[in-house]
Write a protein that holds these residues in place. Sequence first.
Motif, PDB file in Angstrom:
ATOM      1  N   ALA A 295       0.834  -1.210   0.000  1.00 62.40           N
ATOM      2  CA  ALA A 295       0.000   0.000   0.000  1.00 62.40           C
ATOM      3  C   ALA A 295       0.862   1.251   0.000  1.00 62.40           C
ATOM      4  CB  ALA A 295      -0.931  -0.014   1.207  1.00 62.40           C
ATOM      5  N   SER A 296       0.264   2.330  -0.354  1.00 61.96           N
ATOM      6  CA  SER A 296       0.990   3.608  -0.363  1.00 61.96           C
ATOM      7  C   SER A 296       1.283   4.069   1.070  1.00 61.96           C
ATOM      8  CB  SER A 296       0.177   4.684  -1.087  1.00 61.96           C
ATOM      9  OG  SER A 296      -1.034   4.928  -0.396  1.00 61.96           O
ATOM     10  N   LEU A 297       2.181   5.005   1.116  1.00 57.67           N
ATOM     11  CA  LEU A 297       2.535   5.567   2.429  1.00 57.67           C
ATOM     12  C   LEU A 297       1.326   6.229   3.084  1.00 57.67           C
ATOM     13  CD1 LEU A 297       6.001   7.169   1.589  1.00 57.67           C
ATOM     14  CD2 LEU A 297       5.551   4.956   2.669  1.00 57.67           C
TER      15      LEU A 297
ATOM     16  N   ARG B 280      10.081  11.102   6.098  1.00 54.22           N
ATOM     17  CA  ARG B 280      11.144  10.311   5.473  1.00 54.22           C
ATOM     18  C   ARG B 280      12.385  11.168   5.388  1.00 54.22           C
ATOM     19  NH1 ARG B 280      13.101   9.619   0.358  1.00 54.22           N
ATOM     20  NH2 ARG B 280      11.534  11.034  -0.524  1.00 54.22           N
TER      21      ARG B 280
ATOM     22  N   LYS C  55      16.643   7.588   3.471  1.00 50.45           N
ATOM     23  CA  LYS C  55      16.124   6.228   3.480  1.00 50.45           C
ATOM     24  C   LYS C  55      15.521   5.869   4.839  1.00 50.45           C
ATOM     25  CE  LYS C  55      19.434   4.428   0.096  1.00 50.45           C
ATOM     26  NZ  LYS C  55      20.507   3.425  -0.173  1.00 50.45           N
TER      27      LYS C  55
ATOM     28  N   LEU D   9      12.898   6.026   8.029  1.00 50.25           N
ATOM     29  CA  LEU D   9      11.475   6.248   8.270  1.00 50.25           C
ATOM     30  C   LEU D   9      11.323   6.717   9.697  1.00 50.25           C
ATOM     31  CD1 LEU D   9       8.558   3.899   7.231  1.00 50.25           C
ATOM     32  CD2 LEU D   9       8.576   5.006   9.440  1.00 50.25           C
TER      33      LEU D   9
ATOM     34  N   GLU E  37      16.719  10.993  -7.294  1.00 55.90           N
ATOM     35  CA  GLU E  37      16.085  11.100  -5.979  1.00 55.90           C
ATOM     36  C   GLU E  37      15.247   9.850  -5.756  1.00 55.90           C
ATOM     37  OE1 GLU E  37      13.086  14.144  -3.548  1.00 55.90           O
ATOM     38  OE2 GLU E  37      13.605  14.476  -5.641  1.00 55.90           O
ATOM     39  N   TRP E  38      15.586   9.193  -4.668  1.00 52.11           N
ATOM     40  CA  TRP E  38      14.832   7.981  -4.356  1.00 52.11           C
ATOM     41  C   TRP E  38      13.552   8.347  -3.650  1.00 52.11           C
ATOM     42  CZ3 TRP E  38      13.304   5.737   0.307  1.00 52.11           C
ATOM     43  CH2 TRP E  38      12.780   4.455   0.210  1.00 52.11           C
ATOM     44  N   LYS E  39      12.478   7.796  -4.137  1.00 49.08           N
ATOM     45  CA  LYS E  39      11.190   8.023  -3.517  1.00 49.08           C
ATOM     46  C   LYS E  39      10.440   6.693  -3.492  1.00 49.08           C
ATOM     47  CE  LYS E  39       7.029  10.878  -3.712  1.00 49.08           C
ATOM     48  NZ  LYS E  39       6.302  11.931  -4.444  1.00 49.08           N
ATOM     49  N   PRO E  40      10.164   6.236  -2.298  1.00 48.23           N
ATOM     50  CA  PRO E  40       9.479   4.923  -2.221  1.00 48.23           C
ATOM     51  C   PRO E  40       8.071   5.017  -2.798  1.00 48.23           C
ATOM     52  CG  PRO E  40       9.563   5.945  -0.066  1.00 48.23           C
ATOM     53  CD  PRO E  40      10.361   6.822  -0.968  1.00 48.23           C
ATOM     54  N   GLN E  41       7.694   3.967  -3.483  1.00 48.13           N
ATOM     55  CA  GLN E  41       6.357   3.919  -4.060  1.00 48.13           C
ATOM     56  C   GLN E  41       5.338   3.360  -3.076  1.00 48.13           C
ATOM     57  OE1 GLN E  41       5.685   5.239  -7.031  1.00 48.13           O
ATOM     58  NE2 GLN E  41       7.862   5.778  -7.240  1.00 48.13           N
TER      59      GLN E  41
ATOM     60  N   LEU F 108       9.687   1.781   1.641  1.00 50.69           N
ATOM     61  CA  LEU F 108      10.289   2.645   2.666  1.00 50.69           C
ATOM     62  C   LEU F 108      10.705   1.810   3.878  1.00 50.69           C
ATOM     63  CD1 LEU F 108      11.028   5.423   3.787  1.00 50.69           C
ATOM     64  CD2 LEU F 108       8.645   5.662   4.538  1.00 50.69           C
TER      65      LEU F 108
END
Lengths: 193, 247
Positions: A75-77, A100, A103, A105, B231-235, B240
Amino acid sequence: MNAQSKTGPVDFDLTRGRVDTGGDHRVVLVPVPVLSELAELAGLESIKEIARSVGVSFGRRVAAKLGSADAVAGASLEAVVSALAVEVAVSGWGALRLERWGKALVLVVDHAPDLPTGALASLLEGAVEAAAAREVHAVALNGEGGNKKAGGVARVLLLGSKAAQRARLWIAEGASERDVLSRLHEPPSGASS
Amino acid sequence: MTAQEQVARLEALLTRVHTRRDAPRPVHVETAAAAPAPVHAPSPTPAPVAARPVVPAVAFHAPAPVVPPAPVTPAPDTPAPHTTDGDVDVEVMAETAEIDLEGIDADELAAASADGAAGPAEAAEELPASSRRPIHIEPPLAELTFGETAEAKGASHPAPPESGRQVALPTNDLEGELSGVRPLVESIPGAAPATPPPAAPPAAPAALKADVTQPLAAAGPAAVFRGAAPEWKPQTFGDLLDSTLGL
């Protein structure tokens, strides 16, 4: 509970004197000073275990809401943070949001209750593990449990086991939040570029 | 001086004599009942004046030195009358002479005026015994009365100027620099000398100023950027979570 009645995150049944969360999970309302006295009587680790258990219940309900642990990971953040924030807010633990840092959290809880250090980190640790079915270690960055100096804001960093140990060591040495996050992103010493 | 001028001066002198004679005096005058009024001769031209004999008996109080005492031989048992310890009553008899100006020639008047101008001593010697003699009252009344001397009277004179350093008046140096600040100088003569201005503090050294040389403006951009840093961006939340657990 009447199956015909609509249920929400928290169901107050005044005729029977029950408070249920997420269906069939009965809860009781406990004042925060009682938890503080319990921490003094039973020790800090006991209150952490109690908080972790509360967080696990939150994670399970999030996973149940989203379908499963795999659904949570996929799922999305925003979806995961929204589901978890509802559980935290309904139980009176504060307002949850996600940050964020590269990297890393970081879960931030505003208006957190004044509890002993590590209690809120244990609650979020249990919630994420239960929701995503992954082993995580939570590290309180600026203290937790409603740090009054931080305006009642608790910042919790989620890491692996080894990274969590290093971060706790740096914090004990007096490193700031930014220093801890920067050092976590530095390549290990002796590694070739 | 011509003869006419001399005559005019003599007439003026005569007029002044009459005027002074007729002027009121603080004396007790005893005149005879038949004493006529004084006759004036205001006309500049010599006119026959019938001068009537007037013999006023004047009695006034005057100190002894005023009138020379008569050569009186003091009696052996009486004190000298010319003592100055007290007032002395002296009777002075003024005598007048009849003068017939018509009978006087101008040359004689000129000669007489020349003789009068020669000196009072000679005039006193040449005057007849019956002529009028001036009353010599030269000592001041205060000195005669209180015995004060001329030095005491002289004390009223202003004090001499104080001795000391004289301050020169300021001069306007018009040739100098006019833009400078000048101290205030008292220019009133006679005023107290102005105090000298305090010593000015030593002038501060001139402030150093940096001579800055600015680099020339670059003609073009110093660097060129192409593309953007990855730029890393988690989907998903799982991405993440994996990244944070991998730190």
